[in-house]
Design a protein around this motif. Structure first.
Motif, PDB file in Angstrom:
ATOM      1  N   HIS A   1      12.445 -29.847  48.248  1.00  0.00           N
ATOM      2  CA  HIS A   1      11.020 -29.603  48.038  1.00  0.00           C
ATOM      3  C   HIS A   1      10.080 -30.252  48.912  1.00  0.00           C
ATOM      4  O   HIS A   1       9.062 -29.668  49.550  1.00  0.00           O
ATOM      5  CB  HIS A   1      10.443 -29.286  46.684  1.00  0.00           C
ATOM      6  CG  HIS A   1       9.112 -28.764  46.353  1.00  0.00           C
ATOM      7  ND1 HIS A   1       8.903 -27.532  46.557  1.00  0.00           N
ATOM      8  CD2 HIS A   1       7.949 -29.176  46.035  1.00  0.00           C
ATOM      9  CE1 HIS A   1       7.930 -27.133  46.239  1.00  0.00           C
ATOM     10  NE2 HIS A   1       7.115 -28.233  45.806  1.00  0.00           N
ATOM     11  N   ALA A   2      10.464 -31.388  49.111  1.00  0.00           N
ATOM     12  CA  ALA A   2       9.787 -32.322  50.047  1.00  0.00           C
ATOM     13  C   ALA A   2       9.752 -31.774  51.393  1.00  0.00           C
ATOM     14  O   ALA A   2       8.780 -31.841  52.256  1.00  0.00           O
ATOM     15  CB  ALA A   2      10.381 -33.914  49.930  1.00  0.00           C
ATOM     16  N   GLN A   3      11.277 -31.459  51.977  1.00  0.00           N
ATOM     17  CA  GLN A   3      11.256 -30.729  53.078  1.00  0.00           C
ATOM     18  C   GLN A   3      10.394 -29.627  53.268  1.00  0.00           C
ATOM     19  O   GLN A   3       9.963 -29.400  54.220  1.00  0.00           O
ATOM     20  CB  GLN A   3      12.877 -30.463  53.354  1.00  0.00           C
ATOM     21  CG  GLN A   3      13.018 -29.888  54.638  1.00  0.00           C
ATOM     22  CD  GLN A   3      14.551 -29.656  55.064  1.00  0.00           C
ATOM     23  OE1 GLN A   3      15.620 -29.645  53.971  1.00  0.00           O
ATOM     24  NE2 GLN A   3      15.037 -29.713  56.091  1.00  0.00           N
ATOM     25  N   PHE A   4      10.466 -28.646  52.187  1.00  0.00           N
ATOM     26  CA  PHE A   4       9.738 -27.343  52.431  1.00  0.00           C
ATOM     27  C   PHE A   4       8.122 -27.637  52.508  1.00  0.00           C
ATOM     28  O   PHE A   4       7.482 -27.081  53.279  1.00  0.00           O
ATOM     29  CB  PHE A   4       9.746 -26.814  50.823  1.00  0.00           C
ATOM     30  CG  PHE A   4       9.121 -25.398  50.675  1.00  0.00           C
ATOM     31  CD1 PHE A   4       9.455 -24.353  51.455  1.00  0.00           C
ATOM     32  CD2 PHE A   4       7.819 -25.440  50.233  1.00  0.00           C
ATOM     33  CE1 PHE A   4       8.346 -23.289  51.325  1.00  0.00           C
ATOM     34  CE2 PHE A   4       7.016 -24.634  49.707  1.00  0.00           C
ATOM     35  CZ  PHE A   4       7.403 -23.332  50.485  1.00  0.00           C
ATOM     36  N   LEU A   5       7.731 -28.800  52.090  1.00  0.00           N
ATOM     37  CA  LEU A   5       6.331 -29.038  52.009  1.00  0.00           C
ATOM     38  C   LEU A   5       5.897 -30.050  53.164  1.00  0.00           C
ATOM     39  O   LEU A   5       4.796 -30.262  53.569  1.00  0.00           O
ATOM     40  CB  LEU A   5       5.815 -30.063  50.826  1.00  0.00           C
ATOM     41  CG  LEU A   5       5.901 -29.223  49.318  1.00  0.00           C
ATOM     42  CD1 LEU A   5       5.665 -30.258  48.248  1.00  0.00           C
ATOM     43  CD2 LEU A   5       4.858 -28.177  49.367  1.00  0.00           C
ATOM     44  N   GLY A   6       7.001 -30.197  54.170  1.00  0.00           N
ATOM     45  CA  GLY A   6       6.754 -30.837  55.272  1.00  0.00           C
ATOM     46  C   GLY A   6       6.693 -32.421  55.150  1.00  0.00           C
ATOM     47  O   GLY A   6       6.126 -33.279  55.960  1.00  0.00           O
ATOM     48  N   ALA A   7       7.028 -32.955  53.951  1.00  0.00           N
ATOM     49  CA  ALA A   7       6.892 -34.257  53.735  1.00  0.00           C
ATOM     50  C   ALA A   7       8.398 -35.041  54.043  1.00  0.00           C
ATOM     51  O   ALA A   7       9.242 -34.488  54.060  1.00  0.00           O
ATOM     52  CB  ALA A   7       6.770 -34.560  52.193  1.00  0.00           C
ATOM     53  N   ASN A   8       8.360 -36.331  54.328  1.00  0.00           N
ATOM     54  CA  ASN A   8       9.381 -37.008  54.555  1.00  0.00           C
ATOM     55  C   ASN A   8       9.739 -37.859  53.399  1.00  0.00           C
ATOM     56  O   ASN A   8       8.892 -38.825  52.941  1.00  0.00           O
ATOM     57  CB  ASN A   8       9.205 -38.115  55.650  1.00  0.00           C
ATOM     58  CG  ASN A   8       9.287 -37.792  57.146  1.00  0.00           C
ATOM     59  OD1 ASN A   8      10.320 -36.878  57.138  1.00  0.00           O
ATOM     60  ND2 ASN A   8       8.770 -38.161  58.215  1.00  0.00           N
ATOM     61  N   VAL A   9      11.221 -38.123  53.312  1.00  0.00           N
ATOM     62  CA  VAL A   9      11.622 -39.144  52.190  1.00  0.00           C
ATOM     63  C   VAL A   9      12.038 -40.136  52.992  1.00  0.00           C
ATOM     64  O   VAL A   9      12.975 -40.175  53.521  1.00  0.00           O
ATOM     65  CB  VAL A   9      12.746 -38.358  51.335  1.00  0.00           C
ATOM     66  CG1 VAL A   9      13.102 -39.487  50.314  1.00  0.00           C
ATOM     67  CG2 VAL A   9      12.092 -37.355  50.607  1.00  0.00           C
ATOM     68  N   VAL A  10      11.475 -41.376  53.157  1.00  0.00           N
ATOM     69  CA  VAL A  10      11.755 -42.409  54.132  1.00  0.00           C
ATOM     70  C   VAL A  10      12.675 -43.402  53.148  1.00  0.00           C
ATOM     71  O   VAL A  10      13.185 -44.303  54.163  1.00  0.00           O
ATOM     72  CB  VAL A  10      10.476 -43.053  54.608  1.00  0.00           C
ATOM     73  CG1 VAL A  10       9.594 -41.904  55.554  1.00  0.00           C
ATOM     74  CG2 VAL A  10       9.446 -43.390  53.917  1.00  0.00           C
ATOM     75  N   CYS A  11      12.733 -43.468  51.948  1.00  0.00           N
ATOM     76  CA  CYS A  11      13.294 -44.358  51.381  1.00  0.00           C
ATOM     77  C   CYS A  11      13.836 -44.047  49.879  1.00  0.00           C
ATOM     78  O   CYS A  11      12.838 -43.347  49.172  1.00  0.00           O
ATOM     79  CB  CYS A  11      12.342 -45.647  51.291  1.00  0.00           C
ATOM     80  SG  CYS A  11      13.449 -47.166  50.525  1.00  0.00           S
TER      81      CYS A  11
END
Length: 140
Positions: free
Chosen positions: A26-36
């Motif tokens: 879902h983060a990827q779908f929203l264009g968010a980065n999971v950085v850690c």
């Protein structure tokens, strides 16, 4: 782009793993980065990891992922209530969103399986809050 940190409980890992994967998608779908991503033993152990992530300049918000299943005592209620309270306190202290993706208390394992989307919902909340807080800060 919104940069997220994930704090994930190892307790009930079979369930938190599924929650984590849905949250990442879902983060990827929203264009968010999971950085850690930080793994902690259980939901009660999250606050210190959350605080450490919130101190980082490259983290806009933290998403918590945990699953607390009902046992024979009220332990599950104590764990979730204290974790939720501290999570809210840390969000206010650091002025960054910390989204509650912890399912429970008072649920059976079957109910927990039905609630694996809590991580996804927490990502949604974190991204929305970052954007809305930024809008407030940038408004006249």
């Amino acid at each position: 782009m919104v940069n997220l940190g994930f704090v994930i409980a190892e307790f009930n890992r079979d369930l938190t793993y599924m929650m984590e994967k849905l949250a990442e998608e879902h983060a990827q779908f929203l264009g968010a980065n999971v950085v850690c991503k930080v793994m902690v033993p259980g939901s009660f152990d999250m606050p210190l990891a959350i605080k450490t992530l919130l101190k980082k300049d490259n983290i806009d918000a933290v998403v918590t992922i945990g699953c607390v299943i009902e046992g024979d005592t009220e332990h599950d209620e104590i764990v979730v209530q204290n974790a939720a309270r501290k999570i809210a306190d840390l969000s206010l202290e650091f002025e960054k969103p910390v989204a509650l993706g912890i399912s429970g208390p008072g649920m059976t394992r079957m109910q927990a399986e039905d609630r694996i989307d809590y991580g996804k919902s927490a990502v949604e909340a974190a991204v929305k809050m970052v954007k809305r807080i930024n809008d407030i800060k940038n408004s006249n």
